[in-house]
Design a protein around this motif. Sequence first.
Motif, PDB file in Angstrom:
ATOM      1  N   PHE A 104       0.826  -1.198   0.000  1.00  0.00           N
ATOM      2  CA  PHE A 104       0.000   0.000   0.000  1.00  0.00           C
ATOM      3  C   PHE A 104       0.864   1.253   0.000  1.00  0.00           C
ATOM      4  O   PHE A 104       0.714   2.133  -0.849  1.00  0.00           O
ATOM      5  N   GLY A 105       1.768   1.346   0.959  1.00  0.00           N
ATOM      6  CA  GLY A 105       2.639   2.523   1.041  1.00  0.00           C
ATOM      7  C   GLY A 105       3.551   2.647  -0.163  1.00  0.00           C
ATOM      8  O   GLY A 105       3.770   3.743  -0.697  1.00  0.00           O
ATOM      9  N   ALA A 125       2.525   6.967   4.225  1.00  0.00           N
ATOM     10  CA  ALA A 125       1.240   6.268   4.119  1.00  0.00           C
ATOM     11  C   ALA A 125       1.462   4.810   4.497  1.00  0.00           C
ATOM     12  O   ALA A 125       2.477   4.209   4.134  1.00  0.00           O
ATOM     13  N   VAL A 126       0.507   4.239   5.219  1.00  0.00           N
ATOM     14  CA  VAL A 126       0.662   2.875   5.720  1.00  0.00           C
ATOM     15  C   VAL A 126      -0.707   2.204   5.789  1.00  0.00           C
ATOM     16  O   VAL A 126      -1.725   2.880   5.906  1.00  0.00           O
ATOM     17  N   GLY A 148      -5.199   8.047  -3.219  1.00  0.00           N
ATOM     18  CA  GLY A 148      -5.206   6.807  -2.443  1.00  0.00           C
ATOM     19  C   GLY A 148      -6.540   6.095  -2.466  1.00  0.00           C
ATOM     20  O   GLY A 148      -6.605   4.869  -2.581  1.00  0.00           O
ATOM     21  N   MET A 149      -7.604   6.856  -2.369  1.00  0.00           N
ATOM     22  CA  MET A 149      -8.940   6.255  -2.380  1.00  0.00           C
ATOM     23  C   MET A 149      -9.273   5.665  -3.748  1.00  0.00           C
ATOM     24  O   MET A 149      -9.712   4.518  -3.840  1.00  0.00           O
ATOM     25  N   GLU A 150      -9.075   6.453  -4.805  1.00  0.00           N
ATOM     26  CA  GLU A 150      -9.497   6.027  -6.142  1.00  0.00           C
ATOM     27  C   GLU A 150      -8.610   4.939  -6.737  1.00  0.00           C
ATOM     28  O   GLU A 150      -9.113   4.029  -7.406  1.00  0.00           O
ATOM     29  N   LYS A 151      -7.313   5.008  -6.495  1.00  0.00           N
ATOM     30  CA  LYS A 151      -6.384   4.072  -7.145  1.00  0.00           C
ATOM     31  C   LYS A 151      -6.071   2.837  -6.312  1.00  0.00           C
ATOM     32  O   LYS A 151      -5.689   1.804  -6.861  1.00  0.00           O
ATOM     33  N   ILE A 153      -7.447   2.140  -2.412  1.00  0.00           N
ATOM     34  CA  ILE A 153      -8.360   1.664  -1.376  1.00  0.00           C
ATOM     35  C   ILE A 153      -9.667   1.142  -1.970  1.00  0.00           C
ATOM     36  O   ILE A 153     -10.049  -0.005  -1.722  1.00  0.00           O
ATOM     37  N   LEU A 154     -10.359   1.952  -2.736  1.00  0.00           N
ATOM     38  CA  LEU A 154     -11.653   1.509  -3.267  1.00  0.00           C
ATOM     39  C   LEU A 154     -11.552   0.286  -4.175  1.00  0.00           C
ATOM     40  O   LEU A 154     -12.391  -0.607  -4.077  1.00  0.00           O
ATOM     41  N   PRO A 155     -10.531   0.186  -5.044  1.00  0.00           N
ATOM     42  CA  PRO A 155     -10.469  -1.013  -5.890  1.00  0.00           C
ATOM     43  C   PRO A 155     -10.208  -2.315  -5.122  1.00  0.00           C
ATOM     44  O   PRO A 155     -10.547  -3.392  -5.604  1.00  0.00           O
ATOM     45  N   GLU A 156      -9.616  -2.246  -3.932  1.00  0.00           N
ATOM     46  CA  GLU A 156      -9.221  -3.464  -3.213  1.00  0.00           C
ATOM     47  C   GLU A 156      -9.922  -3.666  -1.879  1.00  0.00           C
ATOM     48  O   GLU A 156      -9.808  -4.739  -1.282  1.00  0.00           O
TER      49      GLU A 156
END
Length: 166
Positions: A104-105, A125-126, A148-151, A153-156
């Motif tokens: 993620f980071g 970021a972690v 972070g949200m669009e690329k 968090i939301l996809p996974e």
Amino acid sequence: MSPQPHPNSGKTVICAVITVSDTRNPQTDKSGQIIQDLLVAAHHVVEIYKILKDEPVQIQEQIELLSRNTNLDVLIFNGGTGIAPRDTTYDAIEKLLEKTLPGFGELFRFLSYHEIGSRAIASRAVAGVYQNKLIFSLPGSSNAVRLGMEKLILPEMVHLVSQLEN
């Protein structure tokens, strides 16, 4: 061939959004609002929204409290991930994580590099797992939150939460 995220099974994820800031309030917290708006647009639920001061003990106490909430699946923090003396979010969260998601980071900094160049190295970021809750911690800037949200968090998010349920 373009890499594809895991398919969204239609599962609704219950989230807490926590902004860590010494200066923001609900009216000025643009990044916290972006996170909430993106979650709702993706048919997830924001059950809790809070703004905390950048105090490690307060952040850890909030994680402990939220982790006992059986309704919650995901905690999304924003703010306090830089290296300034008052940026303590990373330090508070990283110490609690039982499992980390180093990718993620790494991916967040890679994607950030393409937007802001070498300044991306300052992001801490972690993400990881604590008490069966998925935790993400993003920088506080609105552009970083949206990225972070669009690329990532939301996809996974649905897939990762599903893995915790197995």
